[in-house]
Design an enzyme around this catalytic site. Structure first.
Site, PDB file in Angstrom:
ATOM      1  N   GLY A  10       6.671  -8.210 -37.612  1.00  0.00           N
ATOM      2  CA  GLY A  10       5.369  -8.788 -37.911  1.00  0.00           C
ATOM      3  C   GLY A  10       5.010  -9.876 -36.912  1.00  0.00           C
ATOM      4  N   GLU A  42      10.910   2.534  -9.681  1.00  0.00           N
ATOM      5  CA  GLU A  42      11.686   3.698  -9.222  1.00  0.00           C
ATOM      6  C   GLU A  42      11.032   5.020  -9.625  1.00  0.00           C
ATOM      7  OE1 GLU A  42      15.921   3.634  -9.132  1.00  0.00           O
ATOM      8  OE2 GLU A  42      15.982   1.491  -9.550  1.00  0.00           O
ATOM      9  N   ASN A  48       0.805  -1.220   0.000  1.00  0.00           N
ATOM     10  CA  ASN A  48       0.000   0.000   0.000  1.00  0.00           C
ATOM     11  C   ASN A  48       0.841   1.274   0.000  1.00  0.00           C
ATOM     12  OD1 ASN A  48      -2.694  -1.192   0.120  1.00  0.00           O
ATOM     13  ND2 ASN A  48      -2.093  -1.896   2.164  1.00  0.00           N
TER      14      ASN A  48
END
Length: 382
Positions: free
Chosen positions: A342, A366, A129
Site C-alpha cells: 500500500g 544490454e 546516438n
C-alpha cells in the site's frame, strides 16, 4: 529447483546470501541515499571470489560454471541492485571480452588483478546516438603511423569512473566494408591513458550506489597490441559478449523479484486490517501465489539456459528469452509487492520501492525488451 543444483552450487548460494545479508544489507540504503560507490564492498566481493567467477584458474579466476555465476548475481540482487550491478557488469562485460577474445598476453596482463577485487574493467559500447543500434557507433579509431587514434564518447558505462577502474574495452569504427557497412573494432584502453577522461553520472532512478559514467576519447593513442582479437571483429565480439551478459541481467531481475517477494510476504503476515493479517485475505494471498509462480518459472528457465552455455551450444535465442522473461517478470512482481505494501510501499523506509526502481533498468540495459523480441522473432522465423 534444488534438483538442478549440486552441492557446490548450494554452498555458493548460501555463502553469497550470508555475505549480502551481513555486509551489504546494513548499509545499502545509506550508500544509495548518498549515491556512494563503495570500494570497500567491491574489494570484499573480490575477496569472496565474486569478481572472477568464471575466469579460468590459469588467469587468476575460479573457473566456475555459468550457473554458479547466475546464482551469485541473483543473491546479490536479492539484497541490493547496486552491488549486483557492479559485480555483474565487471564479470560479464568487463572480464568477458578479455576471456573470449584476448590474447594470452592480454589475459595474463589484465585478468589476475580483475579477479581479486583490486581493479575493475568496463565495457564501452553505448553512445548518445548508438544504443540498440550498436553498429551506429560514431567513436572512431584511425591508424596514424604505428598508432591508433581514438576519438568519440560513450555513455551509461558501469564501473568506468571509479578509481578502481583499470581500463575499458571500447568499440570504435575503423573504416567501412565493401558493402558500405561500418568496420568495427574493439580496443583495450587502460585507465590513465592520455586523452581518456570520465565523468560520473548522478541523479539516477536506480543503482544509485553503483558507478555509471560518461567516457570521452580525445586523441587517445594505443598500439596494435591493444586491439582485442582482430580488426573488424568488434561487432561479433560485442554480440557474443551481450549473449552471456543477458544471463547476468536476468539473474539480477530474478534476485530483485525474490527480494521484493520475500519483503511482501513478511509485510503481509505482519500488517493487520479488519482484525486479520492481510495475508489471510484472498486478494493478497493470490498475489503472493502469482509472485511465487512467476519467480519459480523464471528461475527454472534461466538455470536451464546456463547449461546450454556451458555445453557450448548456441544460445542466443534462449538468452534473449531468459532476459526478456525474467526482466518483465521482475517488473510485475515488484509492482505487486508495492501494491501489497500500500502507501508504505512508496516510502524509502521499506525496501520494495528500491527493488522496483532497481529492476526498471533491466528491461533496457544490454538490449531492450523490444530488441529481445526482435532476436527471438528472427530466430523462430528464419
Amino acid at each position: 529447483m534444488e534438483h538442478l543444483l549440486n552441492e557446490d552450487h548450494k554452498l555458493l548460494r548460501d555463502a553469497v546470501r550470508s555475505f549480502a545479508e551481513s555486509e551489504i544489507k546494513p548499509i545499502a540504503a545509506k550508500l544509495e541515499d548518498a549515491e556512494t560507490f563503495s570500494e570497500d564492498l567491491t574489494r570484499k566481493m573480490g575477496e569472496m571470489g565474486l569478481l572472477g567467477i568464471y575466469v579460468p584458474t590459469a588467469f587468476g579466476g575460479h573457473g566456475m560454471d555459468t550457473l554458479s555465476y547466475v546464482i551469485a548475481m541473483e543473491e546479490l540482487a536479492r539484497v541490493d541492485g547496486s552491488q549486483a550491478a557492479t559485480a555483474t557488469a565487471h564479470n560479464s562485460l568487463g572480464c568477458g571480452p578479455l576471456i573470449y577474445f584476448g590474447s594470452d598476453a592480454q589475459k595474463q596482463k589484465y585478468l589476475p588483478s580483475l579477479c581479486t577485487g583490486e581493479k575493475l574493467w568496463s565495457f564501452g559500447l553505448t553512445e548518445p546516438n548508438a544504443g540498440s543500434d550498436s553498429r551506429g557507433t560514431q567513436t572512431t579509431a584511425k591508424k596514424v603511423g604505428n598508432k591508433w587514434v581514438i576519438n568519440g564518447s560513450k555513455i551509461f558505462i558501469t564501473n568506468a569512473s571509479t578509481p578502481m577502474n583499470a581500463g575499458i574495452t571500447v568499440q570504435a569504427k575503423t573504416g567501412e566494408k565493401e558493402d558500405g557497412a561500418p568496420e568495427l573494432t574493439c580496443f583495450i584502453v587502460e585507465a590513465g591513458t592520455k586523452g581518456l577522461s570520465t565523468k560520473q553520472m548522478h541523479e539516477k532512478l536506480m543503482w544509485r550506489a553503483s558507478d555509471t559514467a560518461e567516457i570521452y576519447f580525445d586523441d587517445v593513442e594505443v598500439g596494435d597490441e591493444h586491439i582485442l582479437g582482430k580488426v573488424g571483429e568488434g561487432s561479433q565480439q560485442m554480440l557474443k559478449t551481450l549473449d552471456s551478459g543477458k544471463l547476468g541481467i536476468a539473474a539480477m531481475a530474478l534476485g530483485a523479484a525474490q527480494g521484493a517477494y520475500e519483503a511482501a510476504i513478511h509485510y503481509a503476515k505482519e500488517r493487520k486490517q479488519f482484525g486479520h493479517a492481510i495475508a489471510d485475505f484472498q486478494g493478497i494471498s493470490f498475489k503472493l501465489a502469482d509472485m511465487a509462480m512467476k519467480i519459480e518459472h523464471a528461475r527454472t528457465y534461466l538455470y536451464s539456459v546456463c547449461t546450454l552455455r556451458d555445453q557450448h551450444v548456441r544460445f542466443s535465442k534462449e538468452a534473449a528469452m531468459a532476459k526478456l522473461f525474467c526482466t518483465e517478470m521482475a517488473g510485475e512482481v515488484t509492482d505487486m509487492a508495492i501494491q501489497i505494501h500500500g502507501g508504505y510501499g512508496l516510502m524509502k523506509e521499506y525496501p520494495v520501492e528500491r527493488f522496483w526502481r532497481d529492476q526498471r533498468i533491466l528491461q533496457i540495459g544490454e538490449g531492450t525488451s523490444e530488441v529481445q523480441r526482435i532476436v527471438i522473432a528472427r530466430s523462430i522465423l528464419s
